[in-house]
Design an enzyme around this catalytic site. Structure first.
Site, PDB file in Angstrom:
ATOM      1  N   ASP A 159       0.877  -1.159   0.000  1.00 30.35           N
ATOM      2  CA  ASP A 159       0.000   0.000   0.000  1.00 30.35           C
ATOM      3  C   ASP A 159       0.922   1.218   0.000  1.00 30.35           C
ATOM      4  O   ASP A 159       2.103   1.130   0.344  1.00 30.35           O
ATOM      5  CB  ASP A 159      -0.956   0.000   1.200  1.00 30.35           C
ATOM      6  CG  ASP A 159      -2.144   0.939   0.961  1.00 30.35           C
ATOM      7  OD1 ASP A 159      -2.074   1.769   0.027  1.00 30.35           O
ATOM      8  OD2 ASP A 159      -3.143   0.874   1.704  1.00 30.35           O
TER       9      ASP A 159
HETATM   10  C1  BGC Z   1      -4.925   3.387   0.019  1.00 30.93           C
HETATM   11  C2  BGC Z   1      -4.984   2.398  -1.122  1.00 30.93           C
HETATM   12  C3  BGC Z   1      -4.769   3.130  -2.417  1.00 30.93           C
HETATM   13  C4  BGC Z   1      -3.423   3.828  -2.362  1.00 30.93           C
HETATM   14  C5  BGC Z   1      -3.096   4.604  -3.621  1.00 30.93           C
HETATM   15  C6  BGC Z   1      -3.674   4.255   0.002  1.00 30.93           C
HETATM   16  O1  BGC Z   1      -3.804   5.301   0.894  1.00 30.93           O
HETATM   17  O2  BGC Z   1      -4.988   2.689   1.250  1.00 30.93           O
HETATM   18  O3  BGC Z   1      -6.227   1.749  -1.130  1.00 30.93           O
HETATM   19  O4  BGC Z   1      -4.844   2.230  -3.491  1.00 30.93           O
HETATM   20  O5  BGC Z   1      -3.449   4.759  -1.285  1.00 30.93           O
HETATM   21  O6  BGC Z   1      -3.898   5.716  -3.749  1.00 30.93           O
END
Ligand code: BGC
Length: 736
Positions: A229
């Site tokens: 993530d």
């Molecule tokens: C989120 C993810 C997301 C990623 C990219 C993170 O803060 O938890 O779900 O895909 O950011 O935007």
């Protein structure tokens, strides 16, 4: 794209550079070696491709894209076809936009109604989540775009999400929090899996070898790329060693330098780097060139059609719905004109256009008035109309990624408005828009009908109008229970945790599993949803198809006057397992469409897993031999047919040790009789007679480890021959 590159063709520095992003959304390229970069974008209910300023909290703008119903709504459709249409449509947009991987779907379980990101997840039930996500991923990947199943694992809250340790027992992980991931990975083979921010039992998911390698790859056979993530990596070298391939976003080279240094100083085997590079090259290699013209109007139409299949008709007293086009309709509430249709944060889509329910209702109805809020003349127009339709729900600021809610109530001003309108109006219909469950208490009994739209995407407004006027027939079912009180939720005392830990104390008894087991009343149960037509299910049969599986068949008839869709829900109940199991669990479902008067017989498979529990001592799934009840339900609380079956199950002959209990020793099919004989032979006659006759005595010593029991017996003058217990242990292992 195909690659002839072997990792040995690259320098260590080049290889390390591939394992983190070039920037926020792109992977690193090595032009000299012919390795291009690929683009990843959010996900999950529409594309969030950013051209200029990048962020993962939805603060900066993104290129416009179709906003489909978020997963909270798709979950309520209970329809893999809906999930597949969304996945395919987003896949088409992604491919046209040159996006190789879409960051979704999210399959985390809705453990608490308070989780700020529940709108991005499907259900409180792993089967619903897993089946829908599998359909989404398959359909998206068929368009040539990779999916990223997230957030692996046990990311069920936003509070302290980047640090909190989820303290969860193995059986609960296996039975509740992992199965949706397992299903998607084994059935849809997603290109990537995204690890979560949180820790699981103390270890960051990003460096959790057990999750990322032992379970994901070795057990489930995942052969794609594990991506972090955004910003989830804490220790780059530990993460790589644990099985995390790609760190996103880029770190300006610092992570790469750590990898290089670790290889040079012998801390990390270069083969580990090569392995992840191979996986990344395979991911880049599956990228297909941008193609296809996507027609925004066609995509919008898909968004509208699927939205109509997602809304849940919770209540419809006196057939208040559907509305007649001739009725005088008072539309009330800001959301009718400015709809709430998606959640906030990294999934926030910049929609190509937005339908409002007000415009759509005006197009369909002959007499429509509108008042936006409390301050206006809402009560007055409600009094003069045949029916008042109040749009209520939660605003974007009430729920989002990044924080959890603290209450589940509707804003007090809206409750007042609903009550005031209901008091003045002949009939009142409430349409709800929100991402997480809202309480219906305090106003539920005042209104005639409630249509729960959750968040329906950019075309939700016109879908709602179609549903209100009966152009579409509601067919959604609750994918999460609506409790009477927040306090009734099983996670209530353990959410969101404290001092850096959240204890999943309710274990496997999550959502409806708890309400049904503890007999706690809810406002509307999991699986509930009404229709404008009626269905009858009849002639159910169940056939056992082996030692541990069965097939259920049932006829469904549309007994009303409109075409509609019905969800057949199959639950399994049993108390055969030696662990605490919920009263019932959803084990199969299917949604079917029927014309008025039409009957269809459907058959559903209950595979081995439908009857299994996870045995932590054996580290495997076990089907206990014995009796099970297969139940057909209109919801988890409304069982309409019960079919008993008996399964042979697994024959497990336990291996004994001196730590096994007296009960296990005596209950052992091979060792038990032999031990009884030995004991009788070595016991003074009087004691042996007493022991045989005393059930109480057996109850008292049943849980004693054998080691202690033999000491107790020796104290009482009963000495077993020295070689007897080791011999019996061998016997339990299948020895002579
Ligand atoms: C989120 C993810 C997301 C990623 C990219 C993170 O803060 O938890 O779900 O895909 O950011 O935007």
């Amino acid at each position: 794209m195909t690659f002839q590159i072997e990792s040995t063709d690259l320098t260590l520095e080049q290889k390390a550079s591939l394992l983190s992003g070039r920037d926020f959304w792109n992977t690193e390229a090595i032009e000299a070696a012919g390795i291009p970069s690929i683009l990843l974008s959010d996900g999950p209910h529409g594309l969030r491709r950013q051209d200029s300023e990048a962020d993962n909290l939805g603060v900066h703008d993104s290129v416009s894209a179709t906003c489909f119903p978020p997963s909270v709504a798709v979950g309520s459709s209970w329809d893999p076809e809906v999930a597949a249409r969304v996945g395919a449509a987003i896949g088409r947009e992604a491919r046209a936009a040159g996006v190789s991987v879409v960051l979704g779907p999210g399959v985390n379980i809705k453990r608490s109604p308070l989780c700020g990101r529940n709108f991005e997840y499907y259900s409180e039930d792993p089967l619903v989540s897993g089946v829908l996500a599998t359909a989404y991923v398959r359909a998206m990947q068929a368009e040539g775009v990779g999916a990223s199943v997230k957030h692996f694992a046990a990311n069920n809250q936003e509070t302290d999400r980047m640090r909190v340790s989820v303290d969860v027992d193995e059986r609960t992980l296996r039975e509740i929090y992992l199965p949706a991931f397992e299903r998607v990975v084994t059935e849809a083979r997603p290109a990537t899996v995204m690890c979560s921010y949180n820790r699981v039992n103390g270890v960051y998911a990003s460096q959790n070898r057990r999750l990322l390698t032992d379970v994901l790859r070795d057990e489930w056979g995942f052969d794609g790329t594990v991506v972090s993530d955004w910003g989830a990596v804490n220790d780059r070298v530990a993460a790589l060693a644990a099985g995390l391939d790609l760190e996103m976003p880029g770190t300006g080279g610092s992570g790469d330098a750590e990898i290089v240094a670790a290889v040079r100083n012998g801390e990390l085997d270069e083969a580990v780097v090569d392995r992840s590079v191979r996986r990344l090259l395979a991911l880049i290699g599956r990228t297909v060139p941008p193609a296809g013209d996507v027609d925004p109007d066609e995509q919008h139409e898909v968004a509208k059609q699927v939205a109509a299949d997602c809304a849940v008709l919770l209540k419809n007293d006196g057939d208040a719905l559907p509305l007649s086009t001739r009725a005088a309709v008072a539309v009330i509430g800001e959301f009718a004109a400015n709809p709430r249709f998606q959640g906030g944060g990294s999934s926030h889509v910049n929609p190509t256009r937005v339908d409002t329910a007000l415009d759509a209702i005006r197009e369909l109805g002959e007499s429509v008035t509108y008042a936006s809020d409390l301050a206006g003349n809402a009560v007055e127009i409600a009094r003069q109309a045949d029916v008042a339709v109040v749009f209520a729900g939660l605003g974007e600021r009430d729920e989002s990624e990044g924080f959890d809610r603290e209450i589940i109530d509707l804003p007090a001003a809206q409750v007042e408005l609903i009550k005031a309108v209901a008091a003045a109006s002949r009939r009142t219909v409430v349409v709800l828009s929100h991402g997480g469950v809202v309480s219906l208490e305090g106003w539920h009994d005042d209104v005639d009908a409630i249509l729960d739209g959750w968040l329906l995407g950019q075309a939700g407004g016109s879908a709602i109008a179609d549903l209100l006027f009966g152009i579409a027939n509601p067919s959604g079912r609750l994918a999460e229970s609506i409790p009477l009180r927040l306090q009734d939720n099983p996670s209530y005392l353990n959410f969101p945790g404290e001092s850096g830990h959240v204890r999943y104390g309710e274990g496997v008894i999550v959502g409806y599993r708890y309400y049904e087991t503890a007999d706690v009343a809810v406002r509307y149960p999991f699986g509930h949803g009404l229709s404008y037509t009626t269905f009858e299910t009849g002639d159910p049969t169940v056939t056992v198809t082996g030692d541990d599986s069965a097939t259920v068949a049932v006829s469904v008839t549309n007994t009303g006057t409109r075409a509609g869709k019905h969800v057949v829900q199959v639950y399994v109940a049993s108390s055969e397992a030696p662990v605490r199991c919920p009263a019932r669990e959803l084990r199969a479902f299917t949604k079917i469409s029927l014309e008025p008067g039409e009957t269809r017989r459907v058959e559903l498979t209950l595979d081995r897993r439908a009857f299994a529990w996870y045995d932590i001592e054996l580290s495997r799934w076990v089907v206990s031999p014995g009796d099970y009840t297969v139940q057909l339900g209109r919801s988890a609380a409304d069982i309409v047919a019960e079919l008993p079956i008996t399964l042979a199950g697994d024959v497990i002959i336990p291996v004994l040790s001196l730590d096994s209990t007296v009960e296990a020793w005596f209950g052992h099919p091979i060792v038990g009789p032999e031990l009884g004989r030995l004991l009788a032979e070595n016991m003074p006659g009087e004691q042996s007679e007493q022991a045989r006759n005393s059930a109480d005595w057996m109850r008292m010593v049943a849980s004693m480890p054998m080691r202690r029991f033999t000491k107790l017996m020796a104290y009482r003058g009963v000495e077993l021959p020295a070689e007897s217990l080791p011999r019996l242990i061998e016997l339990s292992k299948g020895g002579a």
